[in-house]
Design an enzyme around this catalytic site. Structure first.
Site, PDB file in Angstrom:
ATOM      1  N   GLU A 159       0.857  -1.184   0.000  1.00 32.10           N
ATOM      2  CA  GLU A 159       0.000   0.000   0.000  1.00 32.10           C
ATOM      3  C   GLU A 159       0.896   1.237   0.000  1.00 32.10           C
ATOM      4  O   GLU A 159       1.901   1.288   0.710  1.00 32.10           O
ATOM      5  CB  GLU A 159      -0.889   0.013   1.242  1.00 32.10           C
ATOM      6  CG  GLU A 159      -1.701   1.286   1.391  1.00 32.10           C
ATOM      7  CD  GLU A 159      -2.518   1.299   2.679  1.00 32.10           C
ATOM      8  OE1 GLU A 159      -2.942   0.215   3.131  1.00 32.10           O
ATOM      9  OE2 GLU A 159      -2.715   2.381   3.240  1.00 32.10           O
ATOM     10  N   GLU A 164      -2.557  11.562   3.091  1.00 27.96           N
ATOM     11  CA  GLU A 164      -3.587  11.438   4.117  1.00 27.96           C
ATOM     12  C   GLU A 164      -3.538  12.680   4.999  1.00 27.96           C
ATOM     13  O   GLU A 164      -2.465  13.242   5.239  1.00 27.96           O
ATOM     14  CB  GLU A 164      -3.361  10.219   4.998  1.00 27.96           C
ATOM     15  CG  GLU A 164      -3.498   8.890   4.291  1.00 27.96           C
ATOM     16  CD  GLU A 164      -3.283   7.744   5.256  1.00 27.96           C
ATOM     17  OE1 GLU A 164      -4.268   7.124   5.664  1.00 27.96           O
ATOM     18  OE2 GLU A 164      -2.107   7.486   5.609  1.00 27.96           O
TER      19      GLU A 164
END
Length: 280
Positions: A159, A164
């Protein structure tokens, strides 16, 4: 760092402060989209795939909505839907809207979309121009997940979190890599602090350059993090196809729950997503 997706939560993926937020009118969204939208490929790259969100609905030739309210391995509070209330194209932008409402046994709704089965690539420059929501408990993200996640459950599939942000850190973003031996709060990551103001105040361009043996993270052209096989505390699992995910979570183990000051609805606005490949 996020306690990111468990193998159970990935079954859905593979088979995943409080200003007075108001919903902008379509004309306002069009004006926002038109402001300082970068054009042209960066030096050394050519456009391979893109969505400029210029239509009237989400392009299902490019995106799939994920739905459900199982917490997604992160103790999230929302139920992701495919309804226009939560995900739509309006005024030249993708709008992902988190709402406080009862739905599917949850107290919040939002949306999560992915390119799995539509656009999966090995390497490239992944770029999006975005404007965040704000407030405690909001959690927008732009990230990549290994397309082999059915056969190699997370974190072995790999990932890469391109960007974010969590509401309690309004002037910080995080770029992080997760793999076997360095996942969740132990992922290889770095924050990037905005020089002035907070991220929710304006659009910014978030980009990742992924090449054999190296990954680099950028915000508005500023390189702030990089990763190589010798820097991870486990296997390097980033030499195979990945797909793109955009989502807006509510609550979770990392951001914490919303509080009384968090105003809803909250929106994540995406002007474009572009994927480039190296020029020959």
């Amino acid at each position: 760092m996020r306690l990111k997706t468990t193998a159970v939560a990935l079954l859905g993926t593979c088979a995943l402060a409080c200003a007075h937020a108001q919903t902008p009118a379509p004309s306002a969204l069009s004006a926002l989209s038109a402001q300082a939208t970068p054009t042209g490929a960066p030096p050394g790259w050519v456009l391979d795939w893109s969505d400029e969100f210029d239509g009237h609905a989400l392009d299902h030739r490019k995106w799939v909505e994920e739905t459900g309210g199982n917490g997604w391995g992160n103790q999230e509070l929302e139920f992701y839907t495919g309804r226009s209330e939560n995900v739509r194209v309006d005024g030249g932008m993708l709008v992902i809207e988190a709402r406080k409402e009862e739905y599917g046994g949850r107290h919040y709704t939002s949306a999560r979309i992915k390119t799995e089965g539509k656009m999966e690539r090995t390497y490239g420059r992944y770029e999006a121009r975005m404007k965040f929501p704000r407030g405690q408990g909001v959690w927008p993200a732009f990230w990549l997940l290994g397309a082999n996640c059915k056969a190699a459950p997370w974190p072995r599939c790999g990932e890469i979190d391109i960007m974010e942000n969590i509401g309690r850190e309004p002037d910080l973003i995080h770029g992080t890599m997760h793999g076997p031996g360095y996942s969740g709060e132990h992922g290889l990551g770095a924050p990037q602090k905005l020089e002035r103001g907070i991220y929710a105040d304006d659009f910014h361009v978030y980009a990742l350059e992924w090449e054999p043996g190296e990954v680099r993270w950028y915000r508005d052209g500023i390189l702030y993090h990089s990763a190589r096989p010798d820097l991870v505390k486990g296997d390097w699992v980033f030499e195979h196809p990945f797909f793109v995910i955009l989502n807006l979570a509510v609550g979770g183990a990392w951001p914490g729950n919303p509080d009384a000051a968090t105003v809803y609805p909250q929106q994540m606005l995406v002007d474009y997503v572009r994927v480039y490949k190296r020029a020959k």
